[in-house]
Design a protein around this motif. Structure first.
Motif, PDB file in Angstrom:
ATOM      1  N   PRO A 185       0.811  -1.218   0.000  1.00 33.32           N
ATOM      2  CA  PRO A 185       0.000   0.000   0.000  1.00 33.32           C
ATOM      3  C   PRO A 185       0.843   1.265   0.000  1.00 33.32           C
ATOM      4  CG  PRO A 185      -0.418  -1.334   1.978  1.00 33.32           C
ATOM      5  CD  PRO A 185       0.522  -2.094   1.109  1.00 33.32           C
ATOM      6  N   SER A 186       2.059   1.184   0.534  1.00 30.21           N
ATOM      7  CA  SER A 186       2.871   2.389   0.654  1.00 30.21           C
ATOM      8  C   SER A 186       3.495   2.845  -0.664  1.00 30.21           C
ATOM      9  CB  SER A 186       3.941   2.160   1.708  1.00 30.21           C
ATOM     10  OG  SER A 186       4.372   0.838   1.641  1.00 30.21           O
ATOM     11  N   GLY A 187       3.164   2.217  -1.778  1.00 27.49           N
ATOM     12  CA  GLY A 187       3.640   2.748  -3.048  1.00 27.49           C
ATOM     13  C   GLY A 187       4.477   1.760  -3.815  1.00 27.49           C
ATOM     14  N   PRO A 188       4.895   2.130  -5.015  1.00 30.01           N
ATOM     15  CA  PRO A 188       5.631   1.176  -5.845  1.00 30.01           C
ATOM     16  C   PRO A 188       7.002   0.870  -5.265  1.00 30.01           C
ATOM     17  CG  PRO A 188       5.548   3.338  -6.874  1.00 30.01           C
ATOM     18  CD  PRO A 188       4.742   3.430  -5.634  1.00 30.01           C
ATOM     19  N   MET A 189       7.434  -0.356  -5.452  1.00 27.64           N
ATOM     20  CA  MET A 189       8.750  -0.729  -4.948  1.00 27.64           C
ATOM     21  C   MET A 189       9.815  -0.249  -5.924  1.00 27.64           C
ATOM     22  SD  MET A 189       8.164  -4.499  -3.451  1.00 27.64           S
ATOM     23  CE  MET A 189       7.180  -5.121  -4.782  1.00 27.64           C
ATOM     24  N   PRO A 190      10.962   0.120  -5.413  1.00 28.01           N
ATOM     25  CA  PRO A 190      12.005   0.578  -6.323  1.00 28.01           C
ATOM     26  C   PRO A 190      12.669  -0.587  -7.033  1.00 28.01           C
ATOM     27  CG  PRO A 190      12.796   0.579  -4.064  1.00 28.01           C
ATOM     28  CD  PRO A 190      11.371   0.126  -4.016  1.00 28.01           C
ATOM     29  N   GLY A 191      13.252  -0.289  -8.162  1.00 33.60           N
ATOM     30  CA  GLY A 191      14.106  -1.283  -8.827  1.00 33.60           C
ATOM     31  C   GLY A 191      13.365  -2.436  -9.463  1.00 33.60           C
ATOM     32  N   VAL A 192      12.099  -2.226  -9.827  1.00 33.25           N
ATOM     33  CA  VAL A 192      11.347  -3.323 -10.434  1.00 33.25           C
ATOM     34  C   VAL A 192      11.958  -3.694 -11.780  1.00 33.25           C
ATOM     35  CG1 VAL A 192       9.117  -3.975 -11.410  1.00 33.25           C
ATOM     36  CG2 VAL A 192       9.227  -2.651  -9.304  1.00 33.25           C
ATOM     37  N   MET A 193      12.219  -4.955 -11.977  1.00 35.14           N
ATOM     38  CA  MET A 193      12.786  -5.394 -13.242  1.00 35.14           C
ATOM     39  C   MET A 193      11.896  -6.515 -13.767  1.00 35.14           C
ATOM     40  SD  MET A 193      15.050  -4.586 -15.292  1.00 35.14           S
ATOM     41  CE  MET A 193      15.726  -3.360 -14.189  1.00 35.14           C
ATOM     42  N   PRO A 194      10.866  -6.193 -14.540  1.00 34.48           N
ATOM     43  CA  PRO A 194       9.910  -7.227 -14.927  1.00 34.48           C
ATOM     44  C   PRO A 194      10.548  -8.290 -15.825  1.00 34.48           C
ATOM     45  CG  PRO A 194       9.239  -5.075 -15.750  1.00 34.48           C
ATOM     46  CD  PRO A 194      10.575  -4.909 -15.110  1.00 34.48           C
ATOM     47  N   MET A 195       9.940  -9.463 -15.689  1.00 34.97           N
ATOM     48  CA  MET A 195      10.456 -10.619 -16.414  1.00 34.97           C
ATOM     49  C   MET A 195      10.525 -10.369 -17.921  1.00 34.97           C
ATOM     50  SD  MET A 195      11.379 -13.613 -15.697  1.00 34.97           S
ATOM     51  CE  MET A 195      10.621 -14.119 -14.172  1.00 34.97           C
ATOM     52  N   GLU A 196       9.465  -9.723 -18.471  1.00 37.66           N
ATOM     53  CA  GLU A 196       9.430  -9.472 -19.925  1.00 37.66           C
ATOM     54  C   GLU A 196      10.683  -8.716 -20.375  1.00 37.66           C
ATOM     55  OE1 GLU A 196       6.889  -9.352 -18.084  1.00 37.66           O
ATOM     56  OE2 GLU A 196       5.101 -10.072 -19.113  1.00 37.66           O
ATOM     57  N   TRP A 197      11.069  -7.743 -19.588  1.00 38.52           N
ATOM     58  CA  TRP A 197      12.239  -6.936 -19.954  1.00 38.52           C
ATOM     59  C   TRP A 197      13.500  -7.797 -19.954  1.00 38.52           C
ATOM     60  CZ3 TRP A 197      17.021  -5.457 -18.448  1.00 38.52           C
ATOM     61  CH2 TRP A 197      17.561  -4.315 -19.054  1.00 38.52           C
ATOM     62  N   LEU A 198      13.628  -8.642 -18.920  1.00 42.72           N
ATOM     63  CA  LEU A 198      14.825  -9.487 -18.820  1.00 42.72           C
ATOM     64  C   LEU A 198      14.878 -10.506 -19.960  1.00 42.72           C
ATOM     65  CD1 LEU A 198      14.853  -9.987 -14.952  1.00 42.72           C
ATOM     66  CD2 LEU A 198      16.517  -8.699 -16.273  1.00 42.72           C
ATOM     67  N   VAL A 199      13.720 -11.012 -20.360  1.00 44.23           N
ATOM     68  CA  VAL A 199      13.681 -11.967 -21.479  1.00 44.23           C
ATOM     69  C   VAL A 199      14.003 -11.242 -22.782  1.00 44.23           C
ATOM     70  CG1 VAL A 199      12.148 -13.453 -22.838  1.00 44.23           C
ATOM     71  CG2 VAL A 199      12.136 -13.602 -20.337  1.00 44.23           C
ATOM     72  N   LYS A 200      13.349 -10.077 -22.964  1.00 42.55           N
ATOM     73  CA  LYS A 200      13.559  -9.327 -24.220  1.00 42.55           C
ATOM     74  C   LYS A 200      15.037  -8.951 -24.387  1.00 42.55           C
ATOM     75  CE  LYS A 200      11.759  -5.275 -26.625  1.00 42.55           C
ATOM     76  NZ  LYS A 200      12.614  -4.116 -26.474  1.00 42.55           N
ATOM     77  N   ASN A 201      15.686  -8.648 -23.284  1.00 41.79           N
ATOM     78  CA  ASN A 201      17.080  -8.212 -23.348  1.00 41.79           C
ATOM     79  C   ASN A 201      18.078  -9.354 -23.121  1.00 41.79           C
ATOM     80  OD1 ASN A 201      17.134  -5.100 -23.682  1.00 41.79           O
ATOM     81  ND2 ASN A 201      15.419  -5.552 -22.309  1.00 41.79           N
ATOM     82  N   LYS A 202      17.571 -10.592 -23.298  1.00 43.33           N
ATOM     83  CA  LYS A 202      18.419 -11.802 -23.328  1.00 43.33           C
ATOM     84  C   LYS A 202      19.112 -12.121 -22.001  1.00 43.33           C
ATOM     85  CE  LYS A 202      17.664 -12.177 -27.773  1.00 43.33           C
ATOM     86  NZ  LYS A 202      16.431 -12.882 -28.072  1.00 43.33           N
TER      87      LYS A 202
END
Ligand SMILES: Cc1cc2nc3c(=O)[nH]c(=O)nc-3n(C[C@H](O)[C@H](O)[C@H](O)COP(=O)(O)OP(=O)(O)OC[C@H]3O[C@@H](n4cnc5c(N)ncnc54)[C@H](O)[C@@H]3O)c2cc1C
Ligand code: FES
Ligand code: FES
Length: 481
Positions: free
Chosen positions: A174-191
């Motif tokens: 509830p306190s807001g977005p967590m920092p440093g989010v690295m979604p799986m899609e991005w990691l897959v797209k960038n190999k």
């Protein structure tokens, strides 16, 4: 039967659930990239990633597979070094090579997996300090670490912020977005990761248990396994009557009610360290818990296990004693409460039946007049048990101490609840005089069994630091002369 996914393959096995995961990975699955160095959680050569669905989100964390019971892999995604390999080297592997971060290569799979733990940890800023912390449980005998640090810096650079539209919206606190989010899609797209990772959530949902794992009423209790697999107590591994509690969600939470904080026994050290609510009450918690073990061990080690093993140097035990905590235990349908100060009765002996389950640990929430301090001296700055550790909690009325609790570890068979020193402090203002008199009483309360003079000096220094942190202007270095 245990069912889990190893890399891209579902595995079902009747192998002994209390055996070590690394043996299963190497001897049964013939995946030899995961190395065995120490079998004690100290070298990081066996580091793997463990993925689990939590709150509808797939979360990965590193663990030491040498100390991980096979049973704790059930319904999870286990990723070994083979599981991140693609046709080409990944950006993590390339960074290590380009910066000369690998020589003989024995430690390298462990470093790679720890760095993946950093890439996948949504709660951590993607900065160099956090990348280095992620590998603080990995030992290399060849490279001298500077080149590995350079590789970590290169990886941080490669981790660009996630692009719009690719973000999987995870459930946020509830306190807001967590920092440093690295979604799986991005990691897959960038190999960084192979494509199959995208299908893992659906696969895990299919093998996930219908309801929350419940705690059985009997059997040898195994939580994170970091002590049990280290010590391999006779019978526990072979009897088959093992009560796996690590996944018990009911107790994997921290709750606040009626001015008290209740910490569930299966909460891990990492959960404590990263709890925003607790850090609001204990601002130094993150730094204090950095001194405890390594990231993979903190991901496995539970609060209940730290207390139940009765170690005379348990860091959480020292902290919880200084908070005058109480345990809620359960056996055969009956609950009972025990003050933590009455729980430790001898070297690794505690006031509980082996099958009695610690459910909760609770303590009064600090108010604005409460101060808390933890200190630990060990031979190494990281990944080391305490030579002497101590914690003090006090409540002030103006500048007078009206409540005090003080606990010290590393001096004998059990952690010492320093009741006489704490009693002396009641009604006193913090001053040089108070410190000197409190120290005399503290020295009378302890009988260090080894290196007595050195340990007495450490208790004195730590007492001084606690009092100084509570009232910086009221006490000076002259008190130490
Ligand atoms: C490399 C390494 C470094 C370490 N460094 C530190 C350190 O710096 N500071 C520190 O304090 N500790 C340290 N430890 C110890 C570690 O923190 C403890 O081993 C851990 O907290 C135990 O938790 P666990 O879940 O792994 O317990 P387990 O190994 O699963 O169990 C330990 C004991 O507790 C019992 N048990 C577990 N949970 C419960 C429960 N809920 N109710 C009743 N009984 C239970 C088990 O039956 C067993 O007897 C380190 C350990 C390793 C391997
Ligand atoms: S083999 Fe050393 S940490 Fe597991
Ligand atoms: S490269 Fe040889 S131990 Fe690290």
């Amino acid at each position: 039967m245990l069912t889990f996914i190893v890399n891209n393959k579902e595995v079902k096995t009747n192998a002994p659930p209390a055996s070590s995961l690394v043996d299963y990975i190497r001897n049964e699955l013939h995946l030899y990239g995961t190395k065995i160095g120490c079998r004690e959680g100290d070298c990081g050569a066996c580091t793997i990633l463990v993925g689990e669905m939590a709150g509808g989100e797939l979360k990965y964390q590193t663990m030491n597979s040498c100390l991980m019971p096979l049973g704790n892999a059930d319904r999870k995604h286990i990723v070994t070094i083979e599981g991140v390999n693609g046709p080409d080297l990944t950006p993590v592997q390339t960074a290590l090579i380009e910066n000369n971060g690998t020589q003989c290569g024995f430690c390298t799979p462990g470093f790679v997996m720890s760095l993946y733990g950093f890439c996948l940890n949504a709660g951590k800023e993607k900065n160099l300090a956090n990348a280095i912390e992620a590998v603080s449980g990995n030992i290399c005998r060849c490279t001298g670490y500077k080149s590995i640090e350079k590789a970590a810096a290169a990886i941080v650079k490669k981790l660009q912020p996630p692009q719009r539209g690719l973000l999987v919206p995870p459930q946020r606190e509830p306190s807001g977005p967590m920092p440093g989010v690295m979604p799986m899609e991005w990691l897959v797209k960038n190999k960084f990761l192979p494509d199959y990772f995208l299908a893992i959530p659906e696969k895990l949902k299919k093998i996930a248990p219908a309801g929350a794992a419940a705690v059985r009423e009997s059997g040898y209790i195994v939580a994170g396994g970091t002590d049990i697999l280290l010590q391999n107590p006779e019978g526990a591994m072979t009897s088959g009557n093992v009560n796996f509690v690590y996944g018990a969600r009911e107790y994997k939470r921290i709750k606040f009610a009626d001015g008290k904080c209740y910490v569930g026994s299966t909460v891990t050290v990492k959960d404590l360290k990263e709890s925003r609510e607790l850090r609001a009450y204990f601002p130094r918690l993150d730094d204090d818990l950095k001194l405890m073990a390594s990231p993979p061990i903190r991901n496995m080690a539970t609060v209940g296990g730290n207390i139940a093993n009765g170690s005379p140097i348990g860091d959480l035990c020292v902290m919880l004693l200084a908070l005058d905590a109480t345990l809620i235990l359960r056996r055969q349908g009956e609950n009972r409460e025990v003050k933590l100060k009455d729980f430790f009765i001898g070297y690794k002996k505690v006031n509980k039946d082996p099958e009695e389950f610690i459910q909760w640990i609770y303590f009064d929430l600090p108010d604005e007049n409460t101060r808390f301090s933890f200190e630990k001296i060990s031979k190494r700055g990281h990944l080391d048990m305490a030579t002497v550790n101590s914690a003090m909690g006090i409540t002030l009325a103006g500048d007078v101490i009206k409540k005090a609790h003080f606990a010290v570890g590393g001096l004998g068979p059990t952690i010492r609840n320093m009741a006489k020193t704490a009693d002396y402090l009641l009604g006193k203002k913090i001053s040089n005089q108070t410190f000197k008199e409190a120290n005399l009483i503290a020295q009378g309360e302890i009988t260090p069994r080894s290196r007595a003079e050195y340990k007495r000096a450490l208790v004195r220094q730590q007492l001084f630091i606690h009092l100084m942190s509570f009232a910086p202007g009221a006490i000076s270095l002259e008190a130490l002369q």
